[in-house]
Design a protein around this motif. Structure first.
Motif, PDB file in Angstrom:
ATOM      1  N   ARG A  76       0.836  -1.211   0.000  1.00  0.00           N
ATOM      2  CA  ARG A  76       0.000   0.000   0.000  1.00  0.00           C
ATOM      3  C   ARG A  76       0.865   1.252   0.000  1.00  0.00           C
ATOM      4  NH1 ARG A  76      -4.766  -1.253  -2.100  1.00  0.00           N
ATOM      5  NH2 ARG A  76      -5.856  -2.894  -0.959  1.00  0.00           N
ATOM      6  N   ARG A 118      -7.997  -2.112   5.705  1.00  0.00           N
ATOM      7  CA  ARG A 118      -8.332  -1.916   4.290  1.00  0.00           C
ATOM      8  C   ARG A 118      -9.338  -0.779   4.113  1.00  0.00           C
ATOM      9  NH1 ARG A 118      -8.664  -7.873   1.240  1.00  0.00           N
ATOM     10  NH2 ARG A 118      -6.410  -8.258   1.340  1.00  0.00           N
ATOM     11  N   THR A 119     -10.265  -0.680   5.042  1.00  0.00           N
ATOM     12  CA  THR A 119     -11.235   0.413   4.984  1.00  0.00           C
ATOM     13  C   THR A 119     -10.538   1.761   5.122  1.00  0.00           C
ATOM     14  OG1 THR A 119     -12.995  -0.983   5.897  1.00  0.00           O
ATOM     15  CG2 THR A 119     -13.294   1.403   6.061  1.00  0.00           C
ATOM     16  N   LYS A 168      -8.717   2.514   1.963  1.00  0.00           N
ATOM     17  CA  LYS A 168      -9.656   2.886   0.906  1.00  0.00           C
ATOM     18  C   LYS A 168     -10.049   4.353   1.045  1.00  0.00           C
ATOM     19  CE  LYS A 168     -14.014   1.449  -1.253  1.00  0.00           C
ATOM     20  NZ  LYS A 168     -15.152   0.496  -1.189  1.00  0.00           N
ATOM     21  N   GLU A 169     -10.289   4.779   2.276  1.00  0.00           N
ATOM     22  CA  GLU A 169     -10.600   6.186   2.535  1.00  0.00           C
ATOM     23  C   GLU A 169      -9.417   7.081   2.166  1.00  0.00           C
ATOM     24  OE1 GLU A 169     -11.615   6.262   6.639  1.00  0.00           O
ATOM     25  OE2 GLU A 169     -13.563   5.277   6.368  1.00  0.00           O
ATOM     26  N   TYR A 223      -7.113   6.465  -0.133  1.00  0.00           N
ATOM     27  CA  TYR A 223      -7.031   6.538  -1.592  1.00  0.00           C
ATOM     28  C   TYR A 223      -8.049   7.514  -2.166  1.00  0.00           C
ATOM     29  CZ  TYR A 223      -3.803   2.630  -2.495  1.00  0.00           C
ATOM     30  OH  TYR A 223      -2.698   1.824  -2.595  1.00  0.00           O
ATOM     31  N   GLN A 224      -9.194   7.648  -1.480  1.00  0.00           N
ATOM     32  CA  GLN A 224     -10.271   8.490  -1.988  1.00  0.00           C
ATOM     33  C   GLN A 224     -10.217   9.915  -1.444  1.00  0.00           C
ATOM     34  OE1 GLN A 224     -13.692   6.179  -0.820  1.00  0.00           O
ATOM     35  NE2 GLN A 224     -13.564   4.795  -2.581  1.00  0.00           N
ATOM     36  N   ASP A 278      -5.844  -4.972  -5.518  1.00  0.00           N
ATOM     37  CA  ASP A 278      -6.966  -4.232  -6.093  1.00  0.00           C
ATOM     38  C   ASP A 278      -7.480  -4.948  -7.335  1.00  0.00           C
ATOM     39  OD1 ASP A 278      -6.624  -2.129  -4.156  1.00  0.00           O
ATOM     40  OD2 ASP A 278      -4.866  -1.525  -5.307  1.00  0.00           O
TER      41      ASP A 278
END
Length: 615
Positions: free
Chosen positions: A434, A507-508, A511-512, A514-515, A535
């Motif tokens: 990551r 992972r959550t 994900k946040e 990345y966004q 991914d």
């Protein structure tokens, strides 16, 4: 790490000799030392007492960074008030304060340094700049929203080294030639850069990286001399100073206030705008020294004439805040200066960089980073060690090939093995993969040394994932008819439930990350890009799904059925017991789906609730 005696000062060597003498004397009897031999046989060599490393001696005799005492206090005389001191405002007070409360800070003027050192730095900075190696970092202070650094930087150091700060891992460029495994080739430094060119670095960049390695060797020697002159006589015990064997350098490029208008102001003392805020350098060996060379490139002339400077403030020990009665210092340093923060200075002081109004500032900060978990060699060897240990298990059947052990020991070892497996997967995913893919394709293209290591990490993760999937299938079979293997236990379910739950949470969070909106304002090649083993657009047979929550839910259901089989002989036997009401059935089922740790926590919460009701 065994420190050669010729790398220590005489006082440190004497301490090590006394330490060794006490160790050998502890076996003495009747004034004569006893030989320590293996077993009762004679003629064998006696066991050698392990030598203490420098880090162990420092910890024993001087403690650790967090417990370092505050520096001596210097206060302004005559009741004067000032927010900070500079040599221009009051040279005498500045010098007194520097020598008293900032005694670990020293610097060499440009005139005192060899002209060849200046040339080497200038050439290297220019080549790294033309190679495009300076990048902004997207960091995450604490758990706040992401932010972009106000400076561009690059990391150069020992092959496979990294540096993690503010939630981001920086991957270094090697400053020596390397072999096919990513290790240093032990030979005299040259500028041929044959292996670096083969990796994908340009001729100019390769030469610059090797040149920085040569520079680092020179700075190491200068810093060791500084330590012996200014620090060694004043520490306790005398001579027991930290390391100056620099293994990486963080090279920064800072824009002046005239071209970078979004720099923040230093609000604590009103020193002006800052390029780098107040901080201690993190991730370093305790008591290690830091050496920084700075160079200013001429830019547009400035009307205000603010000069670049280094700010220092004394802290209340290794973990305390600023000392209010010691004024901070603002030190203007000309281009070509080399300054040192020796020994414990980084423990009980903070520093910042005050931006100038003209000239681009390049700085090379040479450090002794903590070795171990932050290197390619560490994670590579850890994967290899685990792979060797995994050969003792057939995870598709939940059995161990270690037939000489009792069944209970086999079950315990299998649980430990699976726990280590899941921890390794989490480490590979969140500390390495990551961290690499979040920095974008441009970053990846500029770091060719890391292409093979990242590929190996992806392959290893896939293999670990397949192995995990096999044991999950084994647990499913155990929950249906008890034929999953003689080594399946509740603890095996628990390890996977707990590990996958934690990995799902991480992972959550990623994900946040990345966004985060900050990436929307960046060029496409600076944005996060997909990791091929993480991914996936769709789930693949034989591999775990990307969404782990469903697997955790199934594992809980299977755990409950497995317990029913163990106790009653079949999955739904508990519900078929005479007199079992619906609520009892539900309670039994729900309890069986909880891990032992969760059940213990629930019981503890219930006891606290009852105690509160009674009170």
């Amino acid at each position: 790490i065994i420190v050669p005696a010729n790398h220590l000062c005489p006082a440190a060597v004497e301490i090590m000799a006394k330490h060794k003498k006490r160790k050998s004397g502890s076996h003495a009897k009747g004034g004569k030392a006893l030989d320590i031999i293996d077993g009762d046989s004679r003629g064998k060599k006696r066991k050698q007492e392990p030598k203490s490393s420098l880090a162990q001696l420092l910890k024993k005799h001087r403690g650790v960074a967090a417990k370092t005492a505050p520096p001596p206090t210097w206060e302004i005389k005559g009741g004067k008030q000032c927010s900070f001191l500079t040599p221009e405002d009051d040279a005498q007070a500045f010098d007194e304060c520097l020598k008293t409360s900032f005694s670990g800070f020293h610097y060499d003027s440009p005139e005192s340094l060899p002209s060849s050192l200046h040339r080497d730095f200038e050439t290297t900075f220019s080549s790294l700049e033309s190679g495009g190696l300076f990048l902004y970092d997207i960091v995450q202070p604490g758990k706040k929203r992401l932010t972009r650094t106000s400076v561009t930087r690059t990391l150069v150091g020992d092959p496979g080294s990294t540096y993690k700060y503010l939630g981001l891992r920086l991957f270094s460029h090697p400053w020596v030639d390397v072999d096919g495994n990513g290790n240093e080739i032990k030979r005299v430094h040259t500028n041929n850069a044959s292996t670096l060119r083969k990796l994908g670095y340009t001729d100019k960049t390769s030469s610059a990286l090797l040149n920085m390695g040569n520079i680092n060797s020179k700075l190491t020697e200068r810093s060791k001399a500084m330590l012996q002159q200014h620090a060694a006589p004043h520490v306790s015990p005398p001579g027991m100073v930290g390391s100056a064997d620099f293994n990486l350098t963080l090279i920064n490029k800072m824009e002046p206030t005239t071209t970078k208008s979004d720099l923040k102001k230093e609000i604590g003392y009103g020193m002006g705008k800052i390029s780098v805020g107040w901080h201690r350098d993190s991730g370093l060996k305790d008591f290690s020294s830091i050496a920084v060379y700075q160079s200013l490139k001429a830019s547009y002339p400035s009307k205000s004439g603010e000069s670049w400077g280094v700010a220092l403030r004394a802290m209340d020990g290794g973990a305390g805040g600023p000392l209010e009665n010691v004024p901070p210092l603002r030190i203007p340093l000309p281009s070509g200066s080399l300054y040192y923060m020796l020994d414990e200075f980084n423990h009980n002081h903070e520093h910042a960089v005050i931006a100038g109004s003209s000239g681009v500032r390049y700085s090379s900060t040479h450090r002794v980073a903590r070795e171990g978990q932050g290197t390619w060699q560490y994670i590579r060897d850890k994967m290899q060690t685990f792979s060797s240990a995994a050969s003792a298990y057939d995870l598709s059947k939940g059995i161990s090939t270690a037939s000489n052990l009792p069944s209970r020991k086999k079950r315990e070892k299998l649980v430990s093995h699976v726990r280590a497996q899941q921890n390794l997967m989490a480490e590979i995913e969140f500390e390495w993969l990551r961290q690499w893919f979040v920095q974008g394709q441009k970053h990846a293209s500029l770091h060719p040394y890391w292409h093979q290591p990242i590929s190996i990490l992806c392959d290893s993760f896939r293999e670990l994932e397949k192995s995990s999937w096999e044991i999950i299938k084994c647990l499913k079979i155990s929950s249906e008819d008890g034929r999953g293997g003689s080594l399946v236990t509740e603890d095996l379910f628990d390890v996977l439930i707990e590990s996958l739950t934690e990995r799902s949470k991480l992972r959550t969070l990623w994900k946040e990350r990345y966004q985060d909106p900050i990436f929307g304002n960046l060029p496409l090649d600076d944005r996060p890009f997909p990791c091929p083993c993480l991914d996936r657009k769709k789930d693949i047979d034989g591999q775990m799904p990307e969404n782990l929550d469903h697997i955790v839910l199934q594992l809980r259901q299977w755990r409950s059925s497995f317990i029913a089989i163990e106790k009653y002989g079949e999955p739904d036997a508990a519900e078929a017991l005479p007199g079992a009401t619906k609520s009892k059935k539900s309670k039994k089922s729900k309890t069986g789906s909880l891990t032992k740790k969760e059940s213990k926590q629930r019981a503890s919460n219930w006891e606290r609730l009852k105690a509160n009701i009674k009170s």
